[in-house]
Design an enzyme around this catalytic site. Sequence first.
Site, PDB file in Angstrom:
ATOM      1  N   PHE A  23     -92.867 -29.279   2.098  1.00  0.00           N
ATOM      2  CA  PHE A  23     -93.968 -28.876   1.203  1.00  0.00           C
ATOM      3  C   PHE A  23     -94.008 -27.369   0.890  1.00  0.00           C
ATOM      4  O   PHE A  23     -94.890 -26.920   0.173  1.00  0.00           O
ATOM      5  CB  PHE A  23     -95.323 -29.412   1.648  1.00  0.00           C
ATOM      6  CG  PHE A  23     -95.788 -29.139   3.065  1.00  0.00           C
ATOM      7  CD1 PHE A  23     -95.711 -27.885   3.644  1.00  0.00           C
ATOM      8  CD2 PHE A  23     -96.393 -30.182   3.791  1.00  0.00           C
ATOM      9  CE1 PHE A  23     -96.183 -27.654   4.925  1.00  0.00           C
ATOM     10  CE2 PHE A  23     -96.865 -29.962   5.093  1.00  0.00           C
ATOM     11  CZ  PHE A  23     -96.760 -28.694   5.655  1.00  0.00           C
ATOM     12  N   HIS A  32    -104.756 -27.133   7.862  1.00  0.00           N
ATOM     13  CA  HIS A  32    -105.311 -26.457   9.059  1.00  0.00           C
ATOM     14  C   HIS A  32    -104.204 -25.938   9.987  1.00  0.00           C
ATOM     15  O   HIS A  32    -104.473 -25.147  10.873  1.00  0.00           O
ATOM     16  CB  HIS A  32    -106.293 -27.376   9.804  1.00  0.00           C
ATOM     17  CG  HIS A  32    -105.662 -28.433  10.652  1.00  0.00           C
ATOM     18  ND1 HIS A  32    -106.328 -29.040  11.685  1.00  0.00           N
ATOM     19  CD2 HIS A  32    -104.437 -29.010  10.613  1.00  0.00           C
ATOM     20  CE1 HIS A  32    -105.542 -29.938  12.263  1.00  0.00           C
ATOM     21  NE2 HIS A  32    -104.396 -29.938  11.628  1.00  0.00           N
TER      22      HIS A  32
HETATM   23  C1  LIG Z   1    -100.977 -32.413  11.919  1.00  0.00           C
HETATM   24  S1  LIG Z   1     -99.809 -33.442  11.201  1.00  0.00           S
HETATM   25  C2  LIG Z   1    -100.774 -34.452  10.113  1.00  0.00           C
HETATM   26  C3  LIG Z   1    -100.050 -35.698   9.729  1.00  0.00           C
HETATM   27  C4  LIG Z   1    -100.829 -36.699   8.899  1.00  0.00           C
HETATM   28  N1  LIG Z   1    -101.197 -36.196   7.616  1.00  0.00           N
HETATM   29  C5  LIG Z   1    -102.047 -37.154   9.673  1.00  0.00           C
HETATM   30  O1  LIG Z   1    -103.147 -36.708   9.374  1.00  0.00           O
HETATM   31  O2  LIG Z   1    -101.903 -37.914  10.626  1.00  0.00           O
HETATM   32  C6  LIG Z   1     -98.978 -32.387  10.064  1.00  0.00           C
HETATM   33  C7  LIG Z   1     -97.780 -33.015   9.399  1.00  0.00           C
HETATM   34  O3  LIG Z   1     -97.168 -32.011   8.557  1.00  0.00           O
HETATM   35  C8  LIG Z   1     -95.786 -32.245   8.599  1.00  0.00           C
HETATM   36  N2  LIG Z   1     -95.073 -31.038   8.163  1.00  0.00           N
HETATM   37  C9  LIG Z   1     -94.952 -29.861   8.829  1.00  0.00           C
HETATM   38  N3  LIG Z   1     -94.228 -29.002   8.100  1.00  0.00           N
HETATM   39  C10 LIG Z   1     -93.891 -29.648   6.956  1.00  0.00           C
HETATM   40  C11 LIG Z   1     -93.168 -29.280   5.806  1.00  0.00           C
HETATM   41  N4  LIG Z   1     -92.632 -28.069   5.690  1.00  0.00           N
HETATM   42  N5  LIG Z   1     -93.035 -30.186   4.812  1.00  0.00           N
HETATM   43  C12 LIG Z   1     -93.577 -31.429   4.912  1.00  0.00           C
HETATM   44  N6  LIG Z   1     -94.282 -31.841   5.998  1.00  0.00           N
HETATM   45  C13 LIG Z   1     -94.438 -30.960   7.000  1.00  0.00           C
HETATM   46  C14 LIG Z   1     -95.520 -32.600  10.040  1.00  0.00           C
HETATM   47  O4  LIG Z   1     -94.266 -33.233  10.197  1.00  0.00           O
HETATM   48  C15 LIG Z   1     -96.705 -33.508  10.341  1.00  0.00           C
HETATM   49  O5  LIG Z   1     -96.403 -34.844  10.076  1.00  0.00           O
END
Ligand SMILES: C[S@@+](CC[C@H](N)C(=O)[O-])C[C@H]1O[C@@H](n2cnc3c(N)ncnc32)[C@H](O)[C@@H]1O
Length: 421
Positions: free
Chosen positions: A310, A329
């Site tokens: 992202f 967050h």
């Molecule tokens: C705190 S988790 C929340 C996951 C989900 N949306 C939930 O609420 O259960 C944050 C998510 O962001 C993803 N993430 C972190 N960096 C990312 C990136 N650069 N691009 C896409 N996803 C990413 C992680 O792999 C993780 O699945």
Amino acid sequence: MGSTEKQVETNGTPVDVSIALKASDLKSVPSLAAEIQSLGSSLRDSDYNGRQALLRKARALVNALETPRETMIKHTWAEPTNASAIAVGVEAGLFDLMAKEGAPTKVDDIAAALKADPALLCRLMRHISAMGYIKEIGPDEYESTTFSKALTIPIIGDGYPCVLGGCFAAIAHLPAYLKRTDFVMPNSATDGPYQSAYNTKLNFFQYLQANPPWGEQFNHHMGGYRQGRPSWMDADFYPVQERLIAGADPSPESPFLVDIGANVGHDINEFLSKHPSAPGRLIMQDLPSIIGQIKPGSIDDRIERMEYDFHTEQPVKGARAYYMHSCLHDWPDDVCQTILAQVTKAMKPGYSKFLINENVIPSTEANWQTSGLDLMMMSLFSSKERTLKDWTRLLEGGGLRIVNVWEHGEGVEALIECELA
Ligand SMILES: C[S@@+](CC[C@H](N)C(=O)[O-])C[C@H]1O[C@@H](n2cnc3c(N)ncnc32)[C@H](O)[C@@H]1O
């Protein structure tokens, strides 16, 4: 009662040591007990907010009854070691064994079944029982409780080993880190308390994925932490039909919902099961390592799985809704701005919505889950849970307009509905 010190001086103000040795607020106990009696007698299982209010009173009663010394010992000895003992139990298969019908109840027999050291198990189980999470039925003999049975569900149990192993060092390190940095707010996603505690250049997600099984356990933890709380996609929270489905392009190739940072797809799968008539494409996006961890059959085949970072250009243009849950967050404001820019560039003016499912911390009476998560964010990411003022500044600064903040009670993440400004 063992008390030697009579008085100490703190900043010139005399504090009598005896205050640490008496109940913190004995005079409140009768009124709190009466309120608990009254709230408890009419509580219904489905009354989420009523249960939260009762829990608040019950915690206040415990705080009032405990002495400051007892509270200090609970915080610094009993609770960290209880979480640690539970994590050992999860890893050893203790709670799975205990939950089975006809399972042994004596520690020696449990140890034999698990091929574990009985003396070690004895000490771990004694503390978990002393804290009230398994039930003692005799000397070195225990049975499971509702809580310990729930630990056998990966979305509940797996939070312990991955949080103990992959988070706790940063939380424990925070006081020393802040002291060293003159109590300045951490604000670097790549060089903060986490990197200092774990002696790594990796961010939290990279570090967990590089240290199996914490990455997979964390995916389960993400699947579990919001379970059982009101969900934004329910009719009494956000009117999905009126706000999203009505007015959406009905053609099958048109993107309807894009879940960005979806982890293993639990939210979008829940959305499809609750709104099967949603038109068009439903797409979940996360990093390749996460997409590769989606278990066959765990999400509906209609959901497209897309590897996507992202921080880069959003490949799905003009969707009805882009959705992010608990992602912003994780990042300080400057990084959030770059993530938001990738979404806003893909949004179609007058059509696309950006739905953000996150905590909006109220100005008073923050819920302990939210304030605790806020300090986790500080320790793990140099980021934060945001107030409405924080969200408004961040989103308006990113070219968005907040249409409405849909809320559903204490400790429940809000749905912030945005459009292009
Ligand atoms: C705190 S988790 C929340 C996951 C989900 N949306 C939930 O609420 O259960 C944050 C998510 O962001 C993803 N993430 C972190 N960096 C990312 C990136 N650069 N691009 C896409 N996803 C990413 C992680 O792999 C993780 O699945």
